[in-house]
Structures are given as C-alpha cells and as structure tokens.
Design a protein around this motif. Structure first.
Motif, PDB file in Angstrom:
ATOM      1  N   ASP A   7     -18.774  46.778  11.836  1.00  0.00           N
ATOM      2  CA  ASP A   7     -19.641  47.717  11.128  1.00  0.00           C
ATOM      3  C   ASP A   7     -20.181  47.031   9.877  1.00  0.00           C
ATOM      4  OD1 ASP A   7     -20.963  49.730   9.886  1.00  0.00           O
ATOM      5  OD2 ASP A   7     -19.303  51.161   9.917  1.00  0.00           O
ATOM      6  N   ALA A   8     -21.354  46.417  10.009  1.00  0.00           N
ATOM      7  CA  ALA A   8     -21.953  45.664   8.897  1.00  0.00           C
ATOM      8  C   ALA A   8     -23.065  46.459   8.225  1.00  0.00           C
ATOM      9  CB  ALA A   8     -22.476  44.325   9.401  1.00  0.00           C
ATOM     10  N   ARG A   9     -23.043  47.772   8.393  1.00  0.00           N
ATOM     11  CA  ARG A   9     -24.065  48.596   7.743  1.00  0.00           C
ATOM     12  C   ARG A   9     -23.900  48.526   6.220  1.00  0.00           C
ATOM     13  NH1 ARG A   9     -23.152  54.063  10.978  1.00  0.00           N
ATOM     14  NH2 ARG A   9     -21.034  53.248  10.885  1.00  0.00           N
ATOM     15  N   GLY A  10     -24.997  48.308   5.526  1.00  0.00           N
ATOM     16  CA  GLY A  10     -24.945  48.221   4.059  1.00  0.00           C
ATOM     17  C   GLY A  10     -24.375  46.911   3.554  1.00  0.00           C
ATOM     18  N   ALA A  11     -24.232  45.930   4.431  1.00  0.00           N
ATOM     19  CA  ALA A  11     -23.631  44.653   4.023  1.00  0.00           C
ATOM     20  C   ALA A  11     -24.727  43.655   3.681  1.00  0.00           C
ATOM     21  CB  ALA A  11     -22.754  44.117   5.151  1.00  0.00           C
ATOM     22  N   TYR A  12     -24.845  43.338   2.397  1.00  0.00           N
ATOM     23  CA  TYR A  12     -25.849  42.352   1.976  1.00  0.00           C
ATOM     24  C   TYR A  12     -25.314  40.930   2.121  1.00  0.00           C
ATOM     25  CZ  TYR A  12     -28.339  46.328   0.003  1.00  0.00           C
ATOM     26  OH  TYR A  12     -29.000  47.502  -0.162  1.00  0.00           O
ATOM     27  N   CYS A  13     -24.048  40.742   1.844  1.00  0.00           N
ATOM     28  CA  CYS A  13     -23.472  39.404   1.889  1.00  0.00           C
ATOM     29  C   CYS A  13     -22.034  39.515   2.358  1.00  0.00           C
ATOM     30  CB  CYS A  13     -23.509  38.755   0.515  1.00  0.00           C
ATOM     31  SG  CYS A  13     -22.886  37.074   0.461  1.00  0.00           S
ATOM     32  N   PRO A  14     -21.621  38.851   3.433  1.00  0.00           N
ATOM     33  CA  PRO A  14     -22.370  37.838   4.176  1.00  0.00           C
ATOM     34  C   PRO A  14     -23.418  38.383   5.134  1.00  0.00           C
ATOM     35  CG  PRO A  14     -20.168  38.074   5.088  1.00  0.00           C
ATOM     36  CD  PRO A  14     -20.227  38.965   3.884  1.00  0.00           C
ATOM     37  N   GLY A  15     -23.411  39.639   5.462  1.00  0.00           N
ATOM     38  CA  GLY A  15     -24.451  40.199   6.327  1.00  0.00           C
ATOM     39  C   GLY A  15     -24.074  40.178   7.797  1.00  0.00           C
ATOM     40  N   LEU A  17     -25.280  38.935  10.710  1.00  0.00           N
ATOM     41  CA  LEU A  17     -25.220  37.754  11.578  1.00  0.00           C
ATOM     42  C   LEU A  17     -24.021  36.868  11.236  1.00  0.00           C
ATOM     43  CD1 LEU A  17     -26.188  35.903  13.786  1.00  0.00           C
ATOM     44  CD2 LEU A  17     -27.978  35.042  12.275  1.00  0.00           C
ATOM     45  N   LEU A  18     -23.762  36.666   9.953  1.00  0.00           N
ATOM     46  CA  LEU A  18     -22.589  35.860   9.589  1.00  0.00           C
ATOM     47  C   LEU A  18     -21.294  36.552  10.006  1.00  0.00           C
ATOM     48  CD1 LEU A  18     -23.567  34.265   6.186  1.00  0.00           C
ATOM     49  CD2 LEU A  18     -22.706  33.044   8.166  1.00  0.00           C
ATOM     50  N   GLU A  19     -21.263  37.886   9.920  1.00  0.00           N
ATOM     51  CA  GLU A  19     -20.089  38.622  10.394  1.00  0.00           C
ATOM     52  C   GLU A  19     -19.919  38.417  11.899  1.00  0.00           C
ATOM     53  OE1 GLU A  19     -17.808  40.169   8.742  1.00  0.00           O
ATOM     54  OE2 GLU A  19     -18.695  40.427   6.758  1.00  0.00           O
ATOM     55  N   ASP A  45     -32.988  38.438  14.124  1.00  0.00           N
ATOM     56  CA  ASP A  45     -32.242  37.190  13.909  1.00  0.00           C
ATOM     57  C   ASP A  45     -30.976  37.087  14.765  1.00  0.00           C
ATOM     58  OD1 ASP A  45     -30.470  38.781  12.477  1.00  0.00           O
ATOM     59  OD2 ASP A  45     -30.853  37.864  10.531  1.00  0.00           O
TER      60      ASP A  45
END
Lengths: 75, 379
Positions: A7-15, A17-19, A45
């Motif tokens: 769940d990478a919603r709201g994730a600016y860093c690492p974001g 794709l990196l997750e 991406d």
C-alpha cells in the motif's frame, strides 16, 4: 500463487516503484505483488520498468482515487 | 503492578523513545509504577549520518560515537543483550544471553542493515560508506584513486535516500579540489526512471549533474559485480565498467524480525498512523524497522518516536493514545563540500526543496553535533 499487497498510497519517498522493486526481492517466482498507488505516474512507470526487466503485468484497475497494479515475478 | 515498557534496539529510534518516555513518566518511574528496559546490540551509540564524511576525512571517527549509557537517561535499565526471539503472543523477548524479558508494552526498534552479499560480487568489488568499516575502506580507495571511471550505484531498498546524491556531489567536489576531475568520469545509477525517488529532488539533481558533467543511468538495479573485469551488470541488461565502484547496498531489517516471523525482509507490518504492529495493541514499531512506505531515515525515526512517546505515555497514564503520526520526514541534502539544502514532506504535503546555500550546509554541520541532543530527547 500468493499475493502480497504494497500500500504505497500517499508515499512520496521512496514511492510505489521503489517499494515494488524492494518487494519483488522478497517473493518467489510466480508470486504476485499488488501495488496500490495514488500517483498517476505509477500506471506508466511501473509497467515500463516491469517490461524492461522481464516480469509480467497482471490486472490493473483504477479504483476510488488510486490505482491497483498487479505484477507477477517471472525471474 | 508496575507497567513494564521494553524497547528492543538501541539506535536512534529506540534511544529517543526511551529518553522521551523518561521525561514524560518521571513520577511513575520514581514510584516504581513504570519501568523502562532497553535491549541493545552494542554499548556504543553511533551517529550514522556522520559516516558520509568519513571517506573524505571530514569527521574524526571519535565524533561518531558516544557511550550508549551516557546517551540514555540513567533511569533506563540498559542491557547489551540483543534479542533473538520476539514473542508478541506471549508478550516476552528472548535474548542472546538466554534471558527472557516479559513486557506490558513493547517497542520494536531493531533498525536496518546493509546486505551487499545479496548481489554476487558486490562485497568483493564495491566500496560503500554505510558502515564504519566500509567507510574506512572507501577512504583508503579514494586516497589511492588517481583518475578513471567512478560508478555510484544505488540499490533498493536503502536508508537515508539523499545520501547517494550527497556522496556523488561530494565526490565531485573532492576530486575537483584534488585536480582529478579532468581525468575522471562519474556515472550515477538509480533503480527507477529518474535520479531520485522524490520528483522535485530528481529534477533538481538532473540539472546539477548536467552542469557538472556527471553522467547517469536510470532503471539500473544491480544484478552482479565482476571484480576481475571491474564491471557492474544490471537486471535491465546494462553493463558499466568502473575503476572505483561506490555502491549503496540493498538493505534488510534485523535478523531477529525474520527469525521471529514478524515480517518478510525484516520489515514489520505497521499501522502508518498509530505505529502499532498490525494485529497488536501493546506492540509498537519505530524507525527503519517498519514497513511503512516512507523514507528510512533518522528524521523519520525521530518524528515517529515523538508520536510514540506521547501515545505510550498517554496509554500508561490515561489508557488512551494521544495522536497520529502524519508521515513527517525532514532531510538535509549536502550539495557539495560547502553548500546544502533540505527537503521535508509528510503523507499529505509533497516535497519542495529550496535552492542550496552555505548557510544550510553550516546548519547541517551544526546538526552533526546537535544530534546528541536529539538522541537524548532534548531537541
């Protein structure tokens, strides 16, 4: 086949794709990761990188303000 | 009966949490209503961001360390006795010495570690600065470097997400001052399709790299290093030659997390707002150990710890939590040997880095010392 959700919603860093890249290192070939992302850039991406490396894109869907993108580890 | 708070891990996250709890629960500690115990892996506390300066001789190694007992409030029961099994069902933790510690509230702060061995050839062929031994070896390699190809290779996941850019700019400045840049080529590789996870930072770095002639290759995830041929190969099918390979190795969480079946890769599933271990009401996770999709960085650990201190103190005193973690992260970014900028963001606010300045660089240098006040819970 087992599915892991990131769940990478709201994730600016690492974001998202990196997750995803980190998450793929922890699952077996044939298993699936579902990435939840609120970043519209992910629908471009993530498939671009997945195709470059040789994994498989599964079902993707636009949900309520975010996207669900499924990736199957192929190698 | 006394409430027992057990903190596993003595890095920044665990240390701020422990010291902050002492400040909020002073009366209860004095009467014995509360006890705070920490299980650490070493009697030394290291200022990890200082490792960035070691390859350039920019910091004395003694500045990186303090005795952990002196960093901790004296009311904390501190043991150098790493956890070997965390039993969240049985509310107890087993340690290397064979002891067992029961708890009412548990804080997991076991951190992350580099795992260069996961990439074939990386441990033999690459240098890094993410631990002291690696930073010392990189300093030696840099001293012996007299021009050629440098590859700065970034892998996922890794902590301190701006450090790869910082080391690249600092390498450039360092070699420029030594008069070596006219016969040196620096190539920076990044796992995704831009130079940094944060789009504004990537955009800024792109322009800076172009200005300095630093080359870059995106969508590059290391597959193998060949120390004999001095090449690094990517999962995406690219191969780069190098004379000096500087890598940010992939990371994992602590072994005890996987041994306790608490999370794949050593990352513990954690509620992004309450910092509860998912499925537990009395177990909290703080710092690099969480699986929250935000930067693994000292500032993240600090802001999470601030939230956790308030919540744990409120739980003990009033039986309720106080507030939610908003995802705040703040990072200094060294943009060379004498300029810097910063970036901050949270779950709702995107990052927007300002222009680099000498003033911010000097503040970062000041923070290198102020850190010890943060760890003590004073700043």
């Amino acid at each position: 086949m087992s599915t892991t959700t990131i769940d990478a919603r709201g994730a600016y860093c690492p974001g998202p794709l990196l997750e995803l890249i980190a998450g793929l290192k922890l699952i077996e070939i044939g298993d699936e990761i579902e990435v939840l992302s609120s970043d519209q850039g992910s629908i471009k991406d993530i498939p671009e990188w997945v195709a470059k490396v040789g994994h498989e894109i599964g079902e993707s869907a636009e949900l309520d303000g975010y996207w669900s993108i499924r990736i199957i580890k192929a190698k | 009966m006394s409430k027992r708070i057990l903190i596993v891990g003595g890095g920044l996250a665990g240390t701020i949490t422990a010291n902050g709890l002492c400040r909020q629960l002073g009366s209860q500690l004095r009467t014995g209503e509360v006890s705070i115990t920490m299980l650490g892996a070493t009697d030394q506390h290291m200022y990890q961001p200082g490792l960035l300066y070691v390859p350039f001789g920019g910091i004395r190694e003694t500045e990186l360390f303090r005795d952990q007992k002196k960093v901790l409030d004296r009311r904390i029961n501190f043991f150098v006795d790493p956890a070997t099994k965390i039993d969240v069902e049985g509310n107890q933790v087993e340690t290397q010495s064979g002891k067992s510690f029961a708890y009412d509230y548990l804080v997991i702060a076991t951190g992350s570690r580099i795992v260069p061995d996961e990439i074939p050839g990386m441990a033999e062929g690459a240098h890094w600065f993410y631990d002291l031994d690696g930073a010392r070896k990189m300093r030696q390699a840099l001293e012996e470097f007299d021009g050629g190809k440098i590859v700065v290779n970034v892998n996922a996941p890794h902590k301190c997400p701006v450090a790869p850019l910082e080391i690249t700019f600092m390498l450039y400045d360092h070699l420029e001052k030594r008069g070596l840049m006219d016969k040196t080529e620096i190539t920076y590789t990044y796992p995704i399709g831009r130079l940094h996870a944060l789009e504004p930072v990537a955009h800024w770095a792109n322009a800076e790299f172009d200005k300095y002639g630093i080359k870059y290759e995106t969508f590059f995830n290391a597959k193998a290093v060949n120390p004999g041929a001095k090449t690094i190969e990517s999962e995406e099918g690219s191969t780069l030659p190098y004379d000096l390979l500087v890598t940010i190795p992939p990371h994992r969480g602590a072994e005890v997390i996987e041994a306790s079946e608490l999370g794949a890769g050593g990352w513990v599933p954690t509620d992004r707002q309450t910092l509860n271990h998912e499925g537990s009401t009395n177990v909290f996770v703080v710092g690099d150990t969480t699986n929250i999709p935000i930067s693994k960085a000292g500032s993240t650990a600090h802001f999470e710890a601030d939230t956790l201190i308030d919540n744990l103190a409120s739980l003990v005193l009033e039986g309720r939590t106080a507030r939610l973690y908003d995802g705040k992260v703040f990072c200094f970014v060294e943009t060379g040997m004498d300029t810097g900028t910063y970036v901050w963001f949270n779950y709702e606010t995107p990052p927007n880095p300002g222009p680099p300045s000498k003033m911010i660089h000097w503040f970062k240098l000041a923070y290198n010392r102020l850190y010890w006040l943060s760890a003590r819970g004073l700043l």
